[in-house]
Design a protein around this motif. Structure first.
Motif, PDB file in Angstrom:
ATOM      1  N   VAL A   1       0.841  -2.431  -5.224  1.00 13.51           N
ATOM      2  CA  VAL A   1       1.508  -1.975  -4.008  1.00 13.51           C
ATOM      3  C   VAL A   1       2.518  -0.881  -4.325  1.00 13.51           C
ATOM      4  CG1 VAL A   1       1.252  -4.172  -2.820  1.00 13.51           C
ATOM      5  CG2 VAL A   1       3.316  -3.731  -4.077  1.00 13.51           C
ATOM      6  N   GLU A   2       2.686   0.010  -3.367  1.00 17.21           N
ATOM      7  CA  GLU A   2       3.729   1.035  -3.431  1.00 17.21           C
ATOM      8  C   GLU A   2       4.865   0.550  -2.548  1.00 17.21           C
ATOM      9  OE1 GLU A   2       3.729   5.779  -3.601  1.00 17.21           O
ATOM     10  OE2 GLU A   2       2.650   4.926  -1.909  1.00 17.21           O
TER      11      GLU A   2
ATOM     12  N   ILE B   1       7.944   0.294  -0.103  1.00 16.55           N
ATOM     13  CA  ILE B   1       8.400   1.031   1.077  1.00 16.55           C
ATOM     14  C   ILE B   1       9.902   0.802   1.211  1.00 16.55           C
ATOM     15  CG2 ILE B   1       8.278   1.207   3.591  1.00 16.55           C
ATOM     16  CD1 ILE B   1       5.439   0.061   3.391  1.00 16.55           C
TER      17      ILE B   1
ATOM     18  N   ASN C   1       2.930  -1.114   0.580  1.00 13.00           N
ATOM     19  CA  ASN C   1       1.569  -0.819   1.019  1.00 13.00           C
ATOM     20  C   ASN C   1       0.615  -1.060  -0.137  1.00 13.00           C
ATOM     21  OD1 ASN C   1       1.843   0.016   3.699  1.00 13.00           O
ATOM     22  ND2 ASN C   1       2.385   2.082   3.093  1.00 13.00           N
TER      23      ASN C   1
ATOM     24  N   ILE D   1      -2.166  -0.200  -2.438  1.00 14.34           N
ATOM     25  CA  ILE D   1      -2.813   1.065  -2.795  1.00 14.34           C
ATOM     26  C   ILE D   1      -4.030   0.858  -3.689  1.00 14.34           C
ATOM     27  CG2 ILE D   1      -0.769   2.492  -2.444  1.00 14.34           C
ATOM     28  CD1 ILE D   1      -0.348   2.457  -5.485  1.00 14.34           C
TER      29      ILE D   1
ATOM     30  N   ASN E   1      -4.003  -0.129   2.242  1.00 11.05           N
ATOM     31  CA  ASN E   1      -2.963   0.267   3.196  1.00 11.05           C
ATOM     32  C   ASN E   1      -2.408  -0.890   4.021  1.00 11.05           C
ATOM     33  OD1 ASN E   1      -2.950   3.022   2.425  1.00 11.05           O
ATOM     34  ND2 ASN E   1      -4.810   3.310   3.629  1.00 11.05           N
ATOM     35  N   ASP E   2      -2.802  -2.146   3.730  1.00 11.60           N
ATOM     36  CA  ASP E   2      -2.130  -3.276   4.364  1.00 11.60           C
ATOM     37  C   ASP E   2      -0.678  -3.271   3.920  1.00 11.60           C
ATOM     38  OD1 ASP E   2      -4.210  -4.355   5.801  1.00 11.60           O
ATOM     39  OD2 ASP E   2      -4.578  -6.036   4.437  1.00 11.60           O
ATOM     40  N   LYS E   3       0.219  -3.556   4.850  1.00 14.74           N
ATOM     41  CA  LYS E   3       1.649  -3.661   4.536  1.00 14.74           C
ATOM     42  C   LYS E   3       1.947  -5.134   4.292  1.00 14.74           C
ATOM     43  CE  LYS E   3       4.419  -1.042   6.883  1.00 14.74           C
ATOM     44  NZ  LYS E   3       5.310  -0.502   7.929  1.00 14.74           N
TER      45      LYS E   3
END
Length: 91
Positions: free
Chosen positions: A12-13, A15, A40, A42, A57-59
């Motif tokens: 995940v990136e 946020i 998100n 990735i 792209n799921d948060k």
């Protein structure tokens, strides 16, 4: 550097959360003040449980103490195990 998770993991990136005041001023909150983080997805592993529950792209929400932090380029990334993911943000 490109990372492809294996096993029951996602990459995940992070946020940085922001809030607006009643007058429209954007306040960027420091993630260190909260006990959770939002990111998100990735990259996903090919594990069937991961593929069934998540997509790119799921948060998602996870504990700030979980995962393995990866610092590369300008963004902060974390590699998480399936059981470290607390929830998916639905907007």
């Amino acid at each position: 550097m490109k990372i492809k998770p294996i096993g029951k993991r996602v990459l995940v990136e992070i946020i940085n959360l922001e809030e607006k005041t009643s007058t429209g001023i954007i306040l960027i909150q420091n993630n260190e003040e909260k006990n959770y983080r939002v990111g998100n997805i990735i990259s996903l592993s090919n594990d069937s449980e991961i593929v069934e529950q998540f997509k790119l792209n799921d948060k998602i929400v996870f504990s700030k103490k979980s995962g393995i932090k990866i610092s590369h380029s300008s963004s902060e990334k974390t590699l998480l195990e399936l059981d470290e993911i607390l929830g998916v943000v639905e907007e």
